[in-house]
Design a protein around this motif. Structure first.
Motif, short mmCIF file in Angstrom:
data_model
loop_
_atom_site.label_atom_id
_atom_site.label_comp_id
_atom_site.label_asym_id
_atom_site.label_seq_id
_atom_site.Cartn_x
_atom_site.Cartn_y
_atom_site.Cartn_z
N TYR A 66 68.84 64.05 -24.00
CA TYR A 66 68.60 62.64 -24.33
C TYR A 66 68.96 61.80 -23.10
O TYR A 66 70.12 61.38 -22.93
CB TYR A 66 69.44 62.23 -25.53
N SER B 162 71.11 58.39 -23.01
CA SER B 162 72.56 58.41 -23.20
C SER B 162 73.25 59.53 -22.43
O SER B 162 74.48 59.64 -22.46
CB SER B 162 72.90 58.54 -24.68
N LEU C 235 69.36 66.24 -36.02
CA LEU C 235 69.06 65.34 -34.91
C LEU C 235 67.56 65.14 -34.84
O LEU C 235 66.77 66.00 -35.27
CB LEU C 235 69.56 65.94 -33.59
N GLU D 59 67.53 58.21 -28.29
CA GLU D 59 68.96 58.49 -28.48
C GLU D 59 69.10 59.65 -29.47
O GLU D 59 68.18 59.94 -30.24
CB GLU D 59 69.67 57.25 -29.03
N PRO D 60 70.26 60.33 -29.49
CA PRO D 60 70.46 61.44 -30.43
C PRO D 60 70.73 60.92 -31.84
O PRO D 60 71.83 61.08 -32.40
CB PRO D 60 71.67 62.17 -29.85
N THR D 61 69.71 60.31 -32.42
CA THR D 61 69.84 59.76 -33.77
C THR D 61 69.78 60.88 -34.80
O THR D 61 69.20 61.94 -34.58
CB THR D 61 68.76 58.72 -34.06
N THR E 26 73.98 57.82 -34.73
CA THR E 26 73.81 58.88 -33.75
C THR E 26 74.80 60.01 -34.04
O THR E 26 75.66 59.91 -34.92
CB THR E 26 74.03 58.35 -32.33
#
Length: 298
Positions: A22, A25, A236, A241-243, A265
Motif C-alpha cells: 500500500y 501509507s 483487507l 490504504e489498507p482498509t 484500516t
C-alpha cells in the motif's frame, strides 16, 4: 532467500516481506501478514467451511488484480479443498480452516471472498447479504440512510440484521438465515431492493445500470446468487490504504455524517476488537437464524 516460518507445525514460505503493498501509507507485505495473524481468531470463523475466491493484488492496488477460484498450482497438500458444483462442471476450491492455511493464503496478497453457503450444503444460503454501493457524489453517508430503512423492513419480517463496511465505499448488511435455496434468497432480496427504491426513489436504485446510479445507493441483491461471493468480514481490500471490511454498530451507522467516520484500516482493528469483540459473532452460532417469510415482504 525466502524465509520459512512454522505455523502450528506447518512450514510456510513467506516471501517479499519488505515489499510495499500500500504505497500511500507504506504498509508492507509483512504488515499484511501480521494483520491477518493478529485477527485470525475473529476472521477464521467467518471463512471456515466456505469455498474461497481470492482477489489477488500481489503488486498492490495499482498493479494487476485478478480473481482466483480454482485450487492454485503449488497449493500445499495440507490445505483443504472442497468440490464445488458449477454450470460447466464441478471444480475444487480452497477452504481456509486454520491459521496455517490462512497465512499461506495471505502470503498470496489477497482479498478473501466467500459465498453465502457452506461447502457441505452448496447453494443453500445460511445468510442473506445486501451490498449498498454509493454512486458518486453519494457516499457511505447515504448508504447509512438506506441501511436504516432496510433494517426496519427486515426486522419487520422477524430478522436480525448486522452491518459491516465493504472496505471500499459502501456497506454490507448481513442476515442469518435457516439454510434456504439461494434462488429463493435472491428473489426475496430483490423484492426488498425494489421496495426500497419505491419507498425512496431519490435515494435508492435496485438496477445496476450505471446511468441510473449517480447520487444514489445501489442495493445490490445479486450477491445472494449461489455463484456469487462477497468480501469476507475483516478482509483487507485492494484500495489505496489498507482498509478493512469492518463490522460496525448500528449506533455508528445512525451517527454517520461524514464518510471518514466509517473508514477503518488494519491499524484500527485491534482497538475495535478490544472495544466490541466480533460484532458479527451472532452470524456464526445459528441461534438467530430465521426462515424466509412465505409471502413477499410487506
Amino acid at each position: 532467500m525466502t524465509p520459512i516460518t512454522e505455523v502450528e507445525g506447518r512450514r510456510i514460505s513467506l516471501s517479499n516481506l519488505d515489499k510495499v503493498i500500500y504505497p500511500a501509507s507504506g504498509f508492507t507485505k509483512g504488515e499484511v501478514l501480521h494483520y491477518y495473524a493478529s485477527t485470525a481468531d475473529v476472521l477464521l470463523p467467518h471463512l471456515v467451511d466456505r469455498p474461497l475466491s481470492f482477489l489477488r493484488y500481489p503488486d498492490g492496488p495499482d498493479g494487476q488484480r485478478f480473481f482466483t477460484k480454482n485450487v492454485l498450482p503449488g497449493t500445499p497438500e495440507w490445505v483443504r479443498t472442497a468440490e464445488v458444483p458449477r454450470s460447466e462442471g464441478p471444480t475444487r476450491q480452497i477452504l481456509v480452516q486454520d491459521l496455517p492455511s490462512l497465512m499461506w493464503s495471505a502470503n498470496l496478497v489477497t482479498e478473501f471472498h466467500t459465498p453465502q453457503w457452506r461447502a457441505d450444503a452448496p447453494a443453500r444460503a445460511d445468510r442473506l447479504v445486501l451490498d449498498l454501493d454509493p454512486g458518486p457524489p453519494a457516499t457511505v453517508v447515504e448508504c447509512c440512510r438506506a441501511a436504516l430503512w432496510l433494517r426496519e423492513r427486515l426486522t419487520a419480517d422477524g430478522f436480525h440484521v448486522y452491518a459491516k463496511t465493504s472496505g471500499s465505499k459502501g456497506l454490507h448488511l448481513l442476515v442469518p438465515l435457516e439454510p434456504t435455496p439461494s434462488e429463493r434468497v435472491s428473489a426475496y432480496a430483490k423484492t426488498l431492493a425494489v421496495q426500497a427504491e419505491q419507498e425512496m426513489p431519490a435515494l435508492v436504485v435496485h438496477r445496476m445500470t450505471r446511468s441510473l446510479r449517480p447520487g444514489k445507493v445501489f442495493v445490490d441483491f445479486s450477491q445472494n446468487a449461489a455463484a456469487k461471493t462477497t468480501a469476507a468480514p475483516y478482509t483487507l481490500r485492494a484500495r489505496p490504504e489498507p482498509t478493512v471490511s469492518a463490522p460496525v454498530t448500528w449506533a455508528e451507522i445512525e451517527a454517520c455524517e461524514e464518510p471518514e467516520q466509517l473508514v477503518f484500516t488494519a491499524d484500527d482493528m485491534a482497538p475495535r476488537l478490544r472495544d466490541h469483540g466480533d460484532l458479527l459473532g451472532p452470524l456464526l452460532t445459528g441461534d438467530e437464524a430465521r426462515p424466509l417469510p412465505v409471502k413477499a415482504p410487506r
